[in-house]
Structure formats: structure tokens, C-alpha cells
Scaffold this motif. Structure first.
Motif, short mmCIF file in Angstrom:
data_model
loop_
_atom_site.label_atom_id
_atom_site.label_comp_id
_atom_site.label_asym_id
_atom_site.label_seq_id
_atom_site.Cartn_x
_atom_site.Cartn_y
_atom_site.Cartn_z
N GLU A 149 0.81 -1.34 -0.04
CA GLU A 149 -0.02 -0.08 0.06
C GLU A 149 0.81 1.23 -0.07
N ALA A 150 1.80 1.21 0.81
CA ALA A 150 2.73 2.30 0.94
C ALA A 150 3.50 2.40 -0.46
N ALA A 151 3.86 1.47 -1.03
CA ALA A 151 4.77 1.43 -2.39
C ALA A 151 3.91 1.80 -3.42
N ASN A 152 2.66 1.65 -3.65
CA ASN A 152 1.67 1.93 -4.53
C ASN A 152 1.45 3.63 -4.62
N ILE A 153 1.63 4.13 -3.23
CA ILE A 153 1.16 5.60 -3.29
C ILE A 153 2.36 6.20 -4.20
N VAL A 154 3.30 5.66 -3.87
CA VAL A 154 4.46 6.34 -4.92
C VAL A 154 4.53 5.99 -6.25
N MET A 155 4.30 4.66 -6.40
CA MET A 155 4.14 4.20 -7.86
C MET A 155 3.38 4.97 -8.90
N GLN A 156 2.17 5.45 -8.02
CA GLN A 156 1.14 5.85 -8.86
C GLN A 156 1.40 7.42 -9.34
N THR A 157 2.49 7.64 -8.58
CA THR A 157 2.90 9.30 -9.04
C THR A 157 4.01 9.26 -10.23
N GLN A 158 4.45 7.97 -10.64
CA GLN A 158 5.59 7.91 -11.35
C GLN A 158 4.97 7.45 -12.87
N GLU A 159 5.63 8.04 -13.93
CA GLU A 159 5.11 7.99 -15.24
C GLU A 159 5.24 6.42 -15.65
N ASN A 160 5.96 5.86 -14.98
CA ASN A 160 6.08 4.47 -15.88
C ASN A 160 5.35 3.51 -14.54
N GLY A 161 4.82 3.91 -13.46
CA GLY A 161 4.09 3.19 -12.60
C GLY A 161 5.10 2.45 -11.84
N GLY A 162 4.86 1.20 -11.72
CA GLY A 162 5.60 0.03 -11.04
C GLY A 162 5.26 -1.28 -10.73
N CYS A 163 5.76 -2.11 -10.15
CA CYS A 163 5.41 -3.44 -10.04
C CYS A 163 5.72 -3.98 -8.24
N VAL A 164 4.62 -4.91 -7.79
CA VAL A 164 4.62 -5.46 -6.63
C VAL A 164 4.61 -7.04 -6.95
N VAL A 165 5.64 -7.63 -6.29
CA VAL A 165 5.42 -9.25 -6.51
C VAL A 165 5.31 -9.62 -4.94
N HIS A 166 4.41 -10.55 -4.54
CA HIS A 166 4.20 -10.95 -3.35
C HIS A 166 4.92 -12.51 -3.28
N ILE A 167 5.79 -12.72 -2.65
CA ILE A 167 6.57 -14.00 -2.31
C ILE A 167 5.44 -15.00 -1.76
N ASN A 168 4.76 -15.96 -2.14
CA ASN A 168 3.94 -16.89 -1.46
C ASN A 168 4.41 -18.13 -1.51
N SER A 169 3.38 -19.25 -1.08
CA SER A 169 3.91 -20.62 -0.77
C SER A 169 2.91 -21.26 -1.17
N VAL A 170 3.20 -22.60 -1.50
CA VAL A 170 2.39 -23.71 -1.75
C VAL A 170 1.34 -23.87 -0.34
#
Length: 258
Positions: free
Chosen positions: A121-142
């Protein structure tokens, strides 16, 4: 794979990126030329590096929202942007669900669900203001997609994290892509604690169709792919890295021939 992908100019923040799976992820982004920042409660003895490209470090308790905000603010202050967030920090000890205290379960859920939710959520606030946006990857588990005896709270938190990622992907598009890497058994520096000595690790590996445990850099390769232009049309996805999955127990117990 990451050696063939150019991530130069990208700033990547990896929680728990100094050891285990996180170190493998950091290594692959460094190999691809990215500026890598790792965060954790304590600085690792040796930061990941690729030649002269060395990971930066920030102290951060990912379960503390104030520290999350301070971590991201410090990254922006130095590098002026944040292109990729890898939510890798997490885990659990073995604990029987019948005897686990409420406090224990709350801490496991806080680390494996609330922390990545708040960090993204905190990263998204920053990424939304950037021209090229951004990416979030959650490391999950089986553990999120099969029964998780002995780690029930962890499995439940990871299952919720899968659902969260898909909701975030819809809410934050088109600027920010959100994906999950569903991880199976991995050979880290602590593999012996889970699987025993080398013979035990080999026996466990033999139950996997690829006949090996994943390496941390295998997870890193998946993260680099999900963060680069090659996956520009991919969001709300689950990329599973588990060597083909675990063999169903009934196949070894069945006595039929057909």
C-alpha cells in the motif's frame, strides 16, 4: 535468465532480501543491473552483490507501519523513485494448531499478511505518481493452496495474500501491476533444519518431479520476469515455482493396478 534482461535504472526494494530466498531474489536483480535495496531487522554479514553492483540496506521491521513508511521515504530520498517492491519477508516455525496461542497466530498473520499488505500500500502511493508506475510481487507459498499441517496460521495468511494480490491488481491498474510467486520447497542455507542432512534433502528432492529442490535464484528469476517489460501484460497472476508439485499420497498407498 536475468542476465538477458536489462533492469538498469530500476530501483528494487526487497523485504528480507539479505538471506535465504530473499538473497537469491536480490542476486538476480543485481545480475540484471538493477539498483537493489534490501531491508530487514538486522543487516546481513555480507550484502548481495554482482561485481561492483552491491545491494543497499535499510533497517526495517516490516510489521511496523511507521518503519515501513520511513524505509520507503529513505529509498525515495536517495534514489528518487521506486520501481519494484518484492514482499519476501515472512515465514513460520512449526506449531500445532490445537496448542498455538492467540498471540502466536496473530504474530504469524501480521508478518505474512498484514506486513506485505501495508508495504505494498505504501509503495503503491509512490508508484502511482511515477510515469512508468511500478510492480509489486508477493512471495507466496504452496502452503496457500494445499493443507498446511503444523503451519496452519501461516497457510491461512498466505491464502489470504493470494486473494489480496488479485484485488490490489485490479484496484491499482493500469499504473501498478501486482503478481504472486507461489514457492514450493527451496534449498536455502537453513534447508537442513526442515529436511535433515544431505541424504534427507536428497530424499525430499526425489519426491519432486524435477528431482530437485528449487534454488533461491530460481525464485529470483521468476521475480525478474514479473518485474520487466516481458511481463507487461501480466497482472493478478500466480507463477508457481515448485518443480511440478508434490506427488499425491494415495498413489503410494493404492493397491490397484489400473
Amino acid at each position: 535468465m536475468s542476465e538477458q534482461i536489462d533492469m538498469r535504472g530500476r530501483v528494487v526494494l526487497i523485504t528480507g532480501g539479505g538471506k535465504g530466498v530473499g538473497k537469491g531474489i536480490s542476486q538476480r536483480f543485481l545480475d540484471a543491473g538493477a539498483t537493489v535495496v534490501v531491508c530487514g531487522r538486522s543487516e546481513p554479514e555480507q550484502l548481495p552483490r554482482a561485481g561492483e553492483n552491491i545491494a543497499d540496506f535499510r533497517i526495517c521491521d516490516v510489521t511496523d507501519r511507521e518503519q515501513i513508511d520511513q524505509c520507503i521515504e529513505s529509498v525515495i530520498a536517495r534514489f528518487k523513485r521506486l520501481d519494484v517492491l518484492i514482499n519476501n519477508a515472512g515465514g513460520t516455525p512449526y506449531k500445532d494448531a490445537a496448542t498455538a496461542s492467540p498471540r502466536y497466530s496473530e504474530k504469524i498473520i501480521a508478518l505474512n499478511l498484514i506486513a506485505p499488505m501495508q508495504f505494498s500500500e505504501a509503495a503503491n502511493i509512490v508508484m502511482q505518481t511515477q510515469e512508468n508506475g511500478g510492480c509489486v510481487v508477493h512471495i507466496n507459498s504452496v502452503s496457500a493452496v494445499r493443507p498446511s499441517p503444523g503451519t496452519a496460521a501461516y497457510g491461512a495468511a498466505k491464502a489470504a495474500l493470494l486473494a489480496l494480490a488479485e484485488s490490489q491488481a485490479q484496484q491499482w491498474a493500469p499504473k501498478v501491476r501486482v503478481n504472486s510467486v507461489v514457492v514450493g520447497l527451496v534449498k536455502t542455507e537453513q534447508a537442513h533444519l526442515h529436511y535433515g542432512d544431505e541424504a534427507g534433502i536428497a530424499a525430499v528432492a526425489n519426491t519432486i518431479p524435477l528431482r530437485r529442490l528449487a534454488e533461491p535464484t530460481d525464485i529470483g528469476n521468476a521475480c525478474v520476469y514479473l518485474s520487466c517489460e516481458l511481463s507487461g501484460g501480466v497482472t493478478a497472476a500466480r507463477l508457481t515455482v515448485h518443480g511440478g508439485g508434490e506427488r499425491p499420497a494415495f498413489l503410494d498407498a493404492a493397491t490397484g493396478s489400473g
